[in-house]
Design an enzyme around this catalytic site. Structure first.
Site, PDB file in Angstrom:
ATOM      1  N   PHE A 154       0.806  -0.866  -0.276  1.00  0.00           N
ATOM      2  CA  PHE A 154       0.029   0.337   0.214  1.00  0.00           C
ATOM      3  C   PHE A 154       0.824   1.003   0.223  1.00  0.00           C
ATOM      4  O   PHE A 154       2.266   0.738   0.486  1.00  0.00           O
ATOM      5  CB  PHE A 154      -0.916  -0.009   1.232  1.00  0.00           C
ATOM      6  CG  PHE A 154      -1.616   1.283   1.324  1.00  0.00           C
ATOM      7  CD1 PHE A 154      -3.155   1.177   0.420  1.00  0.00           C
ATOM      8  CD2 PHE A 154      -2.072   1.737   2.283  1.00  0.00           C
ATOM      9  CE1 PHE A 154      -3.998   2.340   0.333  1.00  0.00           C
ATOM     10  CE2 PHE A 154      -2.782   3.547   1.924  1.00  0.00           C
ATOM     11  CZ  PHE A 154      -3.398   3.076   1.161  1.00  0.00           C
ATOM     12  N   ASN A 180       0.891   4.118   1.393  1.00  0.00           N
ATOM     13  CA  ASN A 180       1.771   4.161   2.575  1.00  0.00           C
ATOM     14  C   ASN A 180       3.481   3.447   3.336  1.00  0.00           C
ATOM     15  O   ASN A 180       3.508   3.943   4.838  1.00  0.00           O
ATOM     16  CB  ASN A 180       1.113   4.899   3.852  1.00  0.00           C
ATOM     17  CG  ASN A 180       0.626   3.005   4.767  1.00  0.00           C
ATOM     18  OD1 ASN A 180       0.288   2.905   4.155  1.00  0.00           O
ATOM     19  ND2 ASN A 180      -0.647   3.260   5.420  1.00  0.00           N
ATOM     20  N   LYS A 181       3.135   2.184   2.862  1.00  0.00           N
ATOM     21  CA  LYS A 181       4.559   0.859   3.379  1.00  0.00           C
ATOM     22  C   LYS A 181       5.815   1.386   2.825  1.00  0.00           C
ATOM     23  O   LYS A 181       6.239   2.305   1.979  1.00  0.00           O
ATOM     24  CB  LYS A 181       4.365   0.171   3.028  1.00  0.00           C
ATOM     25  CG  LYS A 181       2.031  -0.018   2.981  1.00  0.00           C
ATOM     26  CD  LYS A 181       2.924  -0.817   4.640  1.00  0.00           C
ATOM     27  CE  LYS A 181       1.521  -1.249   5.190  1.00  0.00           C
ATOM     28  NZ  LYS A 181       0.057  -0.250   5.332  1.00  0.00           N
ATOM     29  N   ASN A 182       6.676   0.903   3.259  1.00  0.00           N
ATOM     30  CA  ASN A 182       8.382   0.585   2.533  1.00  0.00           C
ATOM     31  C   ASN A 182       8.406   1.006   1.451  1.00  0.00           C
ATOM     32  O   ASN A 182       9.530   1.561   1.614  1.00  0.00           O
ATOM     33  CB  ASN A 182       8.696   0.133   3.985  1.00  0.00           C
ATOM     34  CG  ASN A 182       9.271   0.778   5.937  1.00  0.00           C
ATOM     35  OD1 ASN A 182       7.692   1.036   5.648  1.00  0.00           O
ATOM     36  ND2 ASN A 182      10.221   0.389   6.040  1.00  0.00           N
TER      37      ASN A 182
END
Ligand SMILES: Cc1ncc(COP(=O)(O)O)c(C=O)c1O
Length: 388
Positions: free
Chosen positions: A189, A191-193
């Site tokens: 997604f 906002n993930k790393n």
């Protein structure tokens, strides 16, 4: 963030951000121009690269992290009549996925303010005759107490599924999160790393499980459109009732570029998290859970979470930071506090989760956060905690 997005954003310091550049744009354009958009060679390449990165035998790319959890739970045999243990301080995806297998989630407590991960003693207390599996979360990217949880799982014959959505690149005793249990699930997604927009992947060392995951991902069909296109097959059978949880080529192309940047991204996050820790931990009654990385436990620093002093009103702190156009969030409102989950699963006392639920606050954290932005967050937070 692109300039357009920055102009539109109300935030001077957004909670998360994506570094956009020509390499990413070129990877997308090249894939679009290739004329092959559904699951094919780039997905295969991404799966191989991600498996190598984790040290996993198999990686099965899917549409998102929730699909990864759903397939993993089905593949290990969770279904009606089973109970599955999962922390309540968690995104709701794992609990929802458990429900969609027909099993019942049993919500568990965390250790305490210094360790917001699943408490192995509470896991033990939650095990019953119907328990089938434990879905562990590496909260904020900090590996949970897998040794103790594995010990409970082994003693009771339970399967451990890792929700490693926060933890690509995190490791415990030198082994990557996602490869510590029977099967590991990641999310890509935005906002993930490793941001792709939407996407996910399941990793496992178990070949039979991997085969079942591949079938479940694509309708239980024995061949893919890509296999038929390149002449590797001319027909297919359907051997189980699966889903369409496939990843597409454009996202896989983005994933490959983002994967090549993951170590650098995690290192930048670690430096920023270290600055937050140095400036905030123990100051004005604030605490930063988990402590520093060491040789045994390395975080991916997905989230920068502080625990506010008990007397401070979190909404007012968030309001004060918001006035300075600094975005904050709460990870997470506990699952047992949501309307649907008030009547699902067993009602167990979750003392640590309840005590901390109103005190946790997530600060902006991403590799491209500038020194000035970090200082602005620190100054605003200390100011708010002092005056509110
Ligand atoms: C802990 C956790 N598990 C699962 C998910 C689900 O991933 P996705 O949004 O890709 O479905 C997320 C994130 O969104 C998450 O943070």
């Amino acid at each position: 963030m692109s300039e357009d997005a920055a102009v539109e954003s109300r935030w001077r310091v957004p909670l998360s951000d994506i570094a956009v550049d020509d390499e990413l744009a070129d990877a997308v354009l090249e894939t679009v121009r290739s004329g092959w958009w559904s699951m094919g060679p780039r997905v295969e390449e991404f799966e191989r690269a991600f498996a190598d990165f984790c040290g996993a035998e198999h990686a099965i790319a899917v549409a998102n992290g929730t699909a990864a959890l759903h397939l993993a739970l089905l593949a290990v045999g969770c279904g009606p009549g089973d109970e599955v243990i999962v922390p309540s301080l968690n995104f709701v995806a794992a609990a929802n996925a458990i429900v969609h297998t027909g099993a019942e989630p049993v919500l568990c407590d965390i250790v305490g303010p210094g360790e917001l991960n699943l408490d192995p003693a509470d896991v033990e207390a939650a095990v019953g005759p119907r328990t089938k599996a434990i879905v562990v979360l590496h909260y904020a990217g900090f590996p949970c107490a897998m040794d103790a949880i594995d010990e409970v799982a082994e003693r009771h014959g339970l399967v451990v599924v890792e929700d490693a959505a926060h933890a690509p690149g995190a490791s415990l005793h030198g082994r990557m999160c996602g490869t510590l249990g029977r099967v590991g699930c990641f999310s890509f997604f935005s906002n993930k790393n490793l941001p792709v927009g939407e996407g996910g992947i399941v990793v496992t060392a178990d070949e039979q499980l991997a085969e079942r995951l591949r079938l479940l991902r694509s309708h239980g069909m024995t061949t893919l459109t890509w296999d038929r296109h390149r002449g590797h097959a001319s027909g297919y059978d359907v051997v189980l009732a699966g889903f369409n949880y496939r990843l597409d080529e454009v996202r896989a192309a983005v994933g490959l570029v983002q994967l090549s940047r993951l170590i650098e991204e995690n290192e930048a996050r670690a430096r920023i998290a270290g600055r937050y820790r140095g400036a905030l931990d123990g100051v004005e009654g604030l605490t930063m859970p988990f402590g520093d990385d060491d040789n045994e436990r390395v975080s991916s620093h997905h989230l920068a979470v502080v625990v506010l002093p008990e007397a401070v009103d979190r909404d007012r702190v968030r309001g004060a930071l918001g006035e300075r156009r600094i975005q904050t969030s709460v990870h997470y409102p506990p699952i047992h506090s949501f309307t649907h989950y008030r009547s699902v699963g067993q009602r167990r006392p979750l003392r640590q989760t309840d005590a901390l639920a109103t005190r946790i606050l997530t600060l902006p954290l991403y590799g491209s956060l500038s020194d000035e932005q970090v200082e602005a967050v620190i100054e605003a937070l200390l100011g708010a905690v002092q005056t509110l």
